[in-house]
Design an enzyme around this catalytic site. Structure first.
Site, PDB file in Angstrom:
ATOM      1  CD  GLU A 260      12.422  26.662  12.521  1.00 40.64           C
ATOM      2  OE1 GLU A 260      12.101  27.688  13.069  1.00 40.64           O
ATOM      3  OE2 GLU A 260      13.950  26.632  12.333  1.00 40.64           O
TER       4      GLU A 260
ATOM      5  NE  ARG B 106      19.031  19.001  18.691  1.00 34.36           N
ATOM      6  CZ  ARG B 106      18.707  19.199  19.417  1.00 34.36           C
ATOM      7  NH1 ARG B 106      19.883  19.090  20.314  1.00 34.36           N
ATOM      8  NH2 ARG B 106      17.973  20.120  19.756  1.00 34.36           N
TER       9      ARG B 106
ATOM     10  NE  ARG C  81      21.358  25.062   7.017  1.00 34.63           N
ATOM     11  CZ  ARG C  81      20.488  25.193   5.538  1.00 34.63           C
ATOM     12  NH1 ARG C  81      22.043  25.814   4.592  1.00 34.63           N
ATOM     13  NH2 ARG C  81      19.911  24.802   5.247  1.00 34.63           N
TER      14      ARG C  81
ATOM     15  CE1 TYR D 143      21.349  21.510  18.018  1.00 35.40           C
ATOM     16  CE2 TYR D 143      21.078  20.040  16.895  1.00 35.40           C
ATOM     17  CZ  TYR D 143      20.105  20.555  17.114  1.00 35.40           C
ATOM     18  OH  TYR D 143      19.239  20.768  16.561  1.00 35.40           O
TER      19      TYR D 143
HETATM   20  N1  UDP Z   1      13.869  15.858  12.543  1.00 36.30           N
HETATM   21  C1  UDP Z   1      13.401  15.164  11.239  1.00 36.30           C
HETATM   22  N2  UDP Z   1      11.752  15.391  11.278  1.00 36.30           N
HETATM   23  C2  UDP Z   1      11.139  16.507  11.633  1.00 36.30           C
HETATM   24  C3  UDP Z   1      11.312  17.211  13.456  1.00 36.30           C
HETATM   25  C4  UDP Z   1      13.331  16.280  13.369  1.00 36.30           C
HETATM   26  O1  UDP Z   1      14.053  14.679  10.749  1.00 36.30           O
HETATM   27  O2  UDP Z   1      10.042  16.588  11.888  1.00 36.30           O
HETATM   28  C5  UDP Z   1      15.228  15.770  12.754  1.00 36.30           C
HETATM   29  C6  UDP Z   1      16.164  16.747  11.776  1.00 36.30           C
HETATM   30  O3  UDP Z   1      17.062  16.276  11.482  1.00 36.30           O
HETATM   31  C7  UDP Z   1      16.670  17.637  12.819  1.00 36.30           C
HETATM   32  C8  UDP Z   1      16.915  16.489  14.192  1.00 36.30           C
HETATM   33  O4  UDP Z   1      15.693  15.433  14.078  1.00 36.30           O
HETATM   34  O5  UDP Z   1      17.898  18.323  12.153  1.00 36.30           O
HETATM   35  C9  UDP Z   1      16.434  17.496  15.210  1.00 36.30           C
HETATM   36  O6  UDP Z   1      15.508  18.242  15.537  1.00 36.30           O
HETATM   37  P1  UDP Z   1      15.145  19.210  16.632  1.00 36.30           P
HETATM   38  O7  UDP Z   1      13.551  20.106  17.363  1.00 36.30           O
HETATM   39  O8  UDP Z   1      16.097  18.867  18.059  1.00 36.30           O
HETATM   40  O9  UDP Z   1      16.114  20.227  16.205  1.00 36.30           O
HETATM   41  P2  UDP Z   1      15.664  21.666  16.819  1.00 36.30           P
HETATM   42  O10 UDP Z   1      14.668  21.988  17.239  1.00 36.30           O
HETATM   43  O11 UDP Z   1      16.900  22.437  17.666  1.00 36.30           O
HETATM   44  O12 UDP Z   1      15.794  22.229  15.317  1.00 36.30           O
END
Ligand code: UDP
Length: 375
Positions: free
Chosen positions: A303, A171, A246, A351
């Site tokens: 969070e 992503r 989650r 997702y």
């Molecule tokens: N992720 C990470 N470090 C960060 C930010 C994101 O490892 O600082 C990884 C983590 O596995 C997460 C995924 O990237 O679940 C997707 O992040 P995203 O920000 O897209 O998640 P959302 O905003 O949907 O919670």
């Protein structure tokens, strides 16, 4: 004859877009939501002039030009560009993984130097990456994985990176240019005044009943068709068992007399030992609006990820094989329904980002409304 053409269960984005389309086609629509507000998880609440994202940061981004045009009818979007930082101990890094991050991590200055470090570090992975850990190391190397991915991801998902699917980390962009924009999409922004206003406008003309659980109206025959955006396993009384989700918990504080707490909308805390994943400072989402920025207070939310159980809000479907198989069994039941449409993150156990949800709702509404025109 039922009283309504559509009973829409859930006043989040899927439900609101479907309601809007159905109203445009002259249908009678009732929207119910068990919460005391509209908007689902994009709900924003006014805290002394600051729109607060009550269910976490929502930054709208899309590559779908029609969806982008569609949302503009309901609100003005600003040009917010998500550029979160990652904090690991006292070290601060730019995200997503780009030349700024690589410079901060290794002191490398050119793309070739950065690639050379990553190529060296990714040698430990041979063959197709089989899980999130292998995928991450093969994209950005072990150092970035250790400091910026492992702790964060394991907190977020409550399981080891070795046991998570590779697609989750894909992503995020990986770039060999100096560009901290978290998204690759062409269009990005946040609705002025918050998402609640946007959803309220989508829902114009529909009847909306809050604090109303689906179970309270189920079987009353209120509508010809039900659009259900709640959890699909709940709809079927969990008859095959619960799908895993989650959940999140937010600790929100209003800091009086503080104009700017952290200088950015989002800072990720990537160490395992810090119990929260992100700290968001809401006013920065409205960076272009003096009436928000000039408030002599600021609202911040930490969070905390957690496992979901009944009674909590489900946020993310857990994307592993066992859950996909379980979902497929519910999906079989759903496919045989004639007058029920399942939609949204929870109805389809996907997702989805906000734009995916809107796209799915538009497609689904068009299908349904075209079909009904010929009935
Ligand atoms: N992720 C990470 N470090 C960060 C930010 C994101 O490892 O600082 C990884 C983590 O596995 C997460 C995924 O990237 O679940 C997707 O992040 P995203 O920000 O897209 O998640 P959302 O905003 O949907 O919670």
């Amino acid at each position: 004859m039922a009283q309504y053409d559509y009973l829409i269960v859930g006043a989040g984005l899927f439900g609101a877009v479907f309601a809007h389309e159905a109203r445009q086609a002259g249908k009678k629509v009732l929207v119910i939501d068990r919460r005391n507000h509209i908007g689902g998880n994009v709900y924003t609440e006014d805290w002394g002039g600051i729109p607060v994202h009550r269910y976490g940061a929502h930054i709208f981004h899309t590559d779908d030009e029609e969806v982008w045009r569609y949302v503009q009818q309901f609100a003005r979007f600003n040009r917010f560009t998500n550029a979160p930082l990652a904090k690991y101990g006292n070290e601060l890094y730019h995200l997503p993984f780009n030349m700024n991050t690589f410079y901060q991590m290794w002191g490398v200055v050119t793309p070739a130097e950065a690639r050379a470090v990553i190529d060296e570090q990714k040698k430990e992975i041979t063959g197709e990456p089989r899980n999130l850990e292998e995928q991450a190391i093969s994209l950005v190397g072990r150092d970035v994985y250790t400091k910026l991915i492992k702790g964060y991801t394991e907190k977020q998902w409550g399981r080891e990176c070795k046991d998570l699917p590779a697609f989750i980390i894909r992503r995020l962009p990986v770039r060999f240019v100096y560009d901290n924009n978290y998204f690759n999409d062409r269009f990005q922004g946040i609705p002025a005044g918050g998402y609640t206003l946007l959803v309220q406008r989508m829902l114009e003309g529909a009847e909306v009943l809050l604090n109303t659980d689906f179970e309270a109206v189920r079987g009353l025959g209120l509508a010809d068709t039900v659009v259900y955006t709640g959890p699909i396993d709940a709809y079927y009384g969990y008859r095959f068992g619960e799908l895993a989700y989650r959940s999140l918990r937010f600790e929100t504080e209003d800091l009086q007399g503080v104009n700017d707490y952290q200088g950015n909308a989002v800072i990720n805390y990537t160490e395992a030992k810090v119990p929260y994943t992100r700290l968001i400072e809401h006013k920065h989402f409205a960076y272009d609006q003096p009436e928000v920025m000039n408030q002599h207070h600021t609202v911040i939310s930490r969070e905390y990820p957690m496992d979901w159980k009944q009674g909590l809000e489900p946020y993310y479907p857990v994307n592993d094989d066992a859950n996909h198989q379980l979902f497929a069994r519910y999906q079989d039941l759903a496919d045989s329904e004639k007058n029920v449409i399942f939609g949204g993150r929870l109805g389809q156990y996907r997702y989805y980002d906000m734009d995916d949800t809107i796209r799915a709702a538009l497609n689904c509404a068009r299908d349904a409304l075209n079909n009904s025109a010929f009935e």
